[in-house]
Structure formats: structure tokens, C-alpha cells
Design an enzyme around this catalytic site. Structure first.
Site, PDB file in Angstrom:
ATOM      1  CG  HIS A 190      -2.279  -0.661   1.008  1.00  0.00           C
ATOM      2  ND1 HIS A 190      -2.690  -0.842  -0.129  1.00  0.00           N
ATOM      3  CD2 HIS A 190      -2.888  -1.398   2.009  1.00  0.00           C
ATOM      4  CE1 HIS A 190      -3.996  -1.384   0.119  1.00  0.00           C
ATOM      5  NE2 HIS A 190      -3.950  -1.916   1.323  1.00  0.00           N
ATOM      6  NE  ARG A 297      -5.196  -2.162 -11.968  1.00  0.00           N
ATOM      7  CZ  ARG A 297      -4.532  -1.123 -12.229  1.00  0.00           C
ATOM      8  NH1 ARG A 297      -5.306  -0.059 -12.152  1.00  0.00           N
ATOM      9  NH2 ARG A 297      -3.399  -1.029 -12.564  1.00  0.00           N
ATOM     10  NE  ARG A 332      -8.333  -6.822 -14.834  1.00  0.00           N
ATOM     11  CZ  ARG A 332      -7.544  -6.617 -14.064  1.00  0.00           C
ATOM     12  NH1 ARG A 332      -6.149  -6.948 -14.618  1.00  0.00           N
ATOM     13  NH2 ARG A 332      -7.452  -6.241 -12.814  1.00  0.00           N
ATOM     14  CD  GLU A 431      -4.191 -12.200 -16.516  1.00  0.00           C
ATOM     15  OE1 GLU A 431      -3.695 -11.597 -15.671  1.00  0.00           O
ATOM     16  OE2 GLU A 431      -5.511 -12.309 -16.830  1.00  0.00           O
ATOM     17  CG  ASN A 454       1.979  -6.771 -12.564  1.00  0.00           C
ATOM     18  OD1 ASN A 454       2.825  -6.331 -13.040  1.00  0.00           O
ATOM     19  ND2 ASN A 454       1.171  -5.808 -12.174  1.00  0.00           N
ATOM     20  CG  ASP A 455      -1.582 -12.476 -12.226  1.00  0.00           C
ATOM     21  OD1 ASP A 455      -0.893 -12.388 -11.310  1.00  0.00           O
ATOM     22  OD2 ASP A 455      -2.697 -12.330 -12.652  1.00  0.00           O
ATOM     23  NE  ARG A 465       1.781 -10.400  -8.804  1.00  0.00           N
ATOM     24  CZ  ARG A 465       0.883  -9.374  -8.900  1.00  0.00           C
ATOM     25  NH1 ARG A 465       1.463  -8.104  -8.825  1.00  0.00           N
ATOM     26  NH2 ARG A 465      -0.468  -9.270  -8.995  1.00  0.00           N
ATOM     27  CB  CYS A 502      -2.358  -3.702 -18.843  1.00  0.00           C
ATOM     28  SG  CYS A 502      -2.930  -5.271 -18.822  1.00  0.00           S
TER      29      CYS A 502
END
Length: 573
Positions: A190, A297, A332, A431, A454-455, A465, A502
Site C-alpha cells: 500500500h 479494472r 477488463r 497472463e 505481473n501474473d 510475487r 498493461c
């Protein structure tokens, strides 16, 4: 000579300022027997009320500064403060053992903290920190202790802390807070996300920085490299003063790229877009000069609610976005499950939630929920340029099922006489390695791909991760991953389909020349990264980037690729 310490580069920027060390308040909570149980419960309830008032105030500050997505963190904090199960346990302990309220709350909340922090699921690990943050706030109010209000900082400082909670980070004023350093945390925490949104330089995961630095020490940090410098001499200070000024001038120079197209030095056109998760984030896209939204998102519409949003609620949100953006907006579809939970819908416990019932697997199974979203998106397409993409696609059959469902929704809308864009583009996230490997076949059916790095990294290297023990496997420049990206792009281009990206990698300055050379069409990133990426792109010749890409595909390791890219960037005119 100065002392250098390396941490995790979480938010870019260069700063030189005096340290302000914030040590976590060590609450001395003793078990005390009490005679007036009712009075103790009243103290608890009053402290909860004060804490909720605090959190609402912080939420409003965050909403104004950063938008709805970031402010939603404090909905979760208020839910914890209001949680009837936690309160019931605390009250029961006060009544049963006749103990003081702060001890009862500390005992109960600590049990929850320990339980959640030991779970593998990153969502619950994150919740453990939230529980700790909220419970300490309530306990402080019970004890009548002052709570650190970082919004009152009125001189230039670099904050040093073990960690910064979301409620603390949201209060930071970048006019005075020139950076922050923490012992713990990483790029996806965060604190890191907030720092990037606020454009405050930050380096995390420094382990013992609170022991190495004292308040008023002069320190320097480079948020791009993750380097902190201590014990500065006069030459070091002059050097950093120059660096800070150069960085300020660079940011000013970047503004000229706001209304420019994204072109390479040899005039090859690409798109640089922004990722957002809320209707409140649209202004940041307009301010950044992004050429569209490569990822909206939609799950935040669900996570910020106490019910599945209706078709009408979704339609209004999607319409609001596309009517303000003149370029394509790619939505998405609901990507829920794994680390994303809903307060009003309970997923079954799974051994591997990231590999389980989530994203497209969930929506294809729950077509009642999926239909509301698809109909809302199609209806919104009548008001602007809109694309729909499905997350977590693993097989061609899955994509065909999802696309067929869209066609069924179109037929319904036709019967009802409701307008929509019949040419709306239908694409998919890449992904999962299976989708990348078979991209040339998927491209027969999909209008576009968007690579979610990321994925894709997580699934390619079988590494979580969020798990620091295997964080060394988060290797965005590993040749094996670059080959998967190359397969995806070439497979799409074979059928004249376009490819975007993305994930965080799209905004990484080291990755950009390689992705250019691999002929990626669209780069979607945080709005704050758009101008920097456009500036860098303008210095790179597409023909030379292609040569670089061919070289890195023949490498064996992440380190070899890093070296080639660094040499390439250092030799730009």
C-alpha cells in the site's frame, strides 16, 4: 565518503533533506482487573466511534488527492473498526475475565493479526497489517494517547519508519515530505502504491534504516535506483543538490510531451496509455496526455460495494468514462478471486486460490453476474470508443465461450431496441503461459491481446510475487519471459491484430526499448509514468531497438539482458 544502502526502489524521484524518524508507539498494555464492566465497554465504543471519524476524515483527504480507488482502502479500515465479530469477542473477554478494554482489544486483534499474517494468500497478509493499524488506533483512543498526524508536517523532511500504514501515507503532503524510507515493504505494498500516486520518492525494504538514521540527519535518496546515502560530506551534498535540480528540470521538460504523439526517433507510431481502476481516476488520464486507457479494472466497482453492482449502476460508471476519453478505453471484465475478495460473496477455501476459481472461470460459471456487466459495457459502447477484454484466459474454448456470450447479449439488446457499437473490439489478457504459447491460434478469434506481465511472470516462474523468500524470481527481463512476449506479439501480428501491455513492465524504462524492438503496439501504465515513457521513446530508433530485442532473446539470464539494456540506454543521443 558517504555510506550507501540499497533497498527496493518503490517510487522514483531524487531528494535531499533532514530525516524525521517515526518510531512505532510501543504501547505498554497491561492486564488490569476492572470492577465496572459497563464503563469499560463504553470506553471501547467511544474509541471505536472516534477511530471511524478519523478514518472517514482520512478517506475524504485521500479521495480528493488520489481518487476513489485509493480511498477505498479506508472503507476496509472502517469495516474492521465496525466488525461485529471482533467487537463481540472483545466485549465477551471484558465481561468474562473482567479485564480492561485496551487489553481485551489487544488480545483479540493480535490473535487475528497472527492468524492472517501466517496465511499464504497476499490478500489476508495485507489484511493483517490493516487489522494492526486499526486496532492500534482504537487502543490509542482508549488510552487517550496522541496519534501521529503526518498532515501537520510543515518543513521539508524525509520520513524514516519501520513501515507506513495506508492511513499515514494518505496524510503526506509532498510539499514538505520529500521522500520516505521504511524497514519493510515492497513495490506492491500500500505504501509504495500511495507513494507513486502522490509522486513522493520512496525506498522500502531497508531492514534496519530506523536504527541507522536519527532525526535531523541529512540524507539523500534516489527512488529510481533504490540507493540511500548517509554520512554526506560537502561534495556529496553539492552533488545531490545538482541531481535534485536536474530532476526538477527534467520533470518540467517532460510537460512538452503531453500533447505530442508517441513516436520513436525514426517516427514509428506507438500508443502510450494509462491504467485506472475508478471513474475518479479519469482526470489523471486527461492530465497525463495518455492516448487512451489500456486497462480499466472493473473489479473496484464490485469491491467498493456491499452488493453485486446492477447493470444500471455499471452502465452509468462505464458511460461516464468513455464519454470523457476520446481514445479507446479497454475494460477488463470482472477479475475477482485470488487476492481480490468481496465482502458480500464468500469464495470456497482453495489450496491454490491464484490457480483456482477466479476471473473468467468465475464469470463463465456465474453468467447471471456476467450478463449484467456485459450488457452494461455494450450499452456504454454507444457513447465512446470501448473495448472488452477477458482476464485469465487459458484455452481457446474459454475465449470462444466468453465471446459467444457477448454475442448472445447483443441479440438481447437488439430485441429490446437498445443501441450499442456492433463493432466493439473483444480481446483477452495474456497472463498465462498457455495463452502466450498459442497466441497465433488465439489471434484467429481475438481482436487484440493485452499482456498482463505481473501474473505472467508469477505463473511462468511458479513464484508468489508477494513472498519475499522467492522475490528473486520476479524477473521481468528474463529471456524466457521475453520469448513468451515475443511469441504473443508475433502471433497477433500474423493475423493483423494489435498487442498492448498493461502490467508494471509497460512503464519500466529498462523494458521499454526491448518491448519497442519486439514491436509492441500499445504501452499502458500508471498515468504518472506516461510523459517519461513518451520522452524516452522519442530518443530510441525503432531499427536499433529491433537489433537489441534480437540480442536479448539469445541471452541466458536476467543479468545479461540488464547489461545489454543499460549499455543501450547509456548510448542514446
Amino acid at each position: 565518503m558517504s555510506k550507501q544502502i540499497k533497498g527496493i526502489a518503490a517510487s522514483e524521484g531524487i531528494s535531499l533533506a533532514r530525516a524525521l524518524v517515526i518510531k512505532e508507539t510501543k504501547l505498554d498494555i497491561q492486564k488490569q482487573l476492572i470492577s465496572d464492566v459497563d464503563q469499560e465497554i463504553i470506553k471501547l465504543e467511544q474509541a471505536i466511534e472516534k477511530s471511524i471519524a478519523d478514518l472517514k476524515k482520512i478517506q475524504q483527504i485521500t479521495l480528493k488527492k488520489l481518487g476513489e480507488e485509493k480511498a477505498a482502502i479506508f472503507d476496509a479500515h472502517q469495516d474492521i473498526a465496525n466488525d461485529p465479530a471482533i467487537k463481540e469477542e472483545v466485549v465477551e473477554l471484558i465481561k468474562k475475565e473482567k479485564v480492561n478494554a485496551e487489553y481485551a482489544l489487544f488480545t483479540v486483534s493480535n490473535n487475528y493479526f497472527e492468524m492472517f499474517s501466517q496465511l499464504e494468500d497476499p490478500y489476508f497478509k495485507e489484511r493483517s497489517a490493516d487489522i494492526k493499524d486499526v486496532s492500534l488506533r482504537i487502543i490509542s483512543h482508549i488510552l487517550g494517547l496522541e496519534i501521529h498526524d503526518l498532515s501537520t508536517i510543515d518543513k521539508e523532511v524525509i520520513i524514516i519508519s519501520d513501515d507506513l500504514t495506508p492511513s499515514q501515507t494518505a496524510q503526506l503532503d509532498k510539499k514538505f515530505v520529500k521522500g520516505f524510507l521504511t524497514n519493510v515493504g515492497g513495490r506492491t505494498s500500500h505504501a509504495a502504491i500511495m507513494a507513486r500516486s502522490l509522486e513522493i520518492p520512496a525506498i522500502l525494504g531497508l531492514k534496519n534504516i530506523t536504527e541507522l538514521v536519527k532525526t535531523d540527519d541529512l540524507i539523500a535518496l534516489d527512488g529510481s535506483s533504490g540507493i540511500v546515502e548517509l554520512d554526506l560530506n560537502d561534495d556529496d551534498i553539492k552533488n545531490y543538490q545538482t541531481k535534485v535540480q536536474q530532476y526538477i528540470e527534467l520533470k518540467e521538460q517532460l510537460k512538452k510531451f503531453k500533447d505530442e504523439p508517441s513516436l520513436t526517433k525514426d517516427k514509428i507510431k506507438k500508443l502510450i496509455e494509462a491504467n485506472i481502476g475508478s471513474t475518479n481516476d479519469v482526470q489523471s488520464v486527461l492530465d497525463s496526455g495518455a492516448e487512451g486507457i489500456g486497462l480499466f479494472r472493473t473489479e473496484f466497482l464490485y469491491m467498493d460495494n456491499d452488493h453485486f453492482p446492477t447493470e444500471e449502476e455499471q452502465f452509468e460508471a462505464y458511460k461516464k468514462v468513455v464519454s470523457q476519453i476520446k481514445h479507446l478505453v479497454v475494460f477488463r471484465t470482472l477479475d475477482i478471486g485470488g487476492d481480490k475478495k468481496l465482502s458480500y460473496f464468500k469464495f470456497d477455501e482453495e489450496m491454490n486460490p491464484f490457480l483456482g476459481y477466479r476471473a473468467i472461470r468465475f464469470t463463465l460459471d456465474r453468467k447471471d453476474i456476467f450478463k449484467d456487466q456485459i450488457r452494461a459495457l455494450l450499452r456504454a459502447s454507444a457513447f465512446g470508443k470501448l473495448g472488452i477484454m477477458f482476464p485469465m484466459i487459458a484455452t481457446i474454448d474459454e475465449f470462444k465461450q466468453a465471446k459467444t456470450f457477448v454475442e448472445e447479449c447483443k441479440i438481447e439488446l437488439d430485441k429490446e431496441g437498445i443501441k450499442y457499437d456492433n463493432q466493439v473490439q473483444i480481446g483477452m489478457m495474456v497472463e498465462i503461459p498457455s495463452a502466450a504459447i498459442l497466441a497465433d491460434q488465439f489471434a484467429k478469434y481475438a481482436d487484440f491481446f493485452s499482456i498482463g506481465t505481473n501474473d505472467l511472470i508469477q505463473y511462468s516462474f511458479a513464484s508468489d510475487r508477494m513472498n519475499q523468500n522467492v522475490s528473486y524470481l520476479y524477473q521481468p527481463l528474463n529471456p524466457s519471459l521475453l520469448r513468451l512476449i515475443q511469441l504473443t506479439i508475433s502471433g497477433a501480428h500474423k493475423h493483423n491484430k494489435w498487442v498492448g501491455m498493461c502490467g508494471e513492465m509497460a512503464g519500466d524504462s529498462k523494458a521499454l526499448p526491448i518491448l519497442l524492438g519486439l514491436d509492441l503496439d500499445a504501452f499502458s501504465m500508471s498515468a504518472t509514468s506516461v510523459l517519461k515513457a513518451r520522452s524516452l521513446m522519442s530518443k530510441i530508433e525503432f531499427s536499433k531497438a529491433k537489433i537489441l530485442a534480437n540480442k536479448v532473446l539469445e541471452c541466458e539470464t536476467n543479468e545479461q539482458v540488464n547489461k545489454l539494456v543499460e549499455d543501450f540506454l547509456n548510448n542514446l543521443d
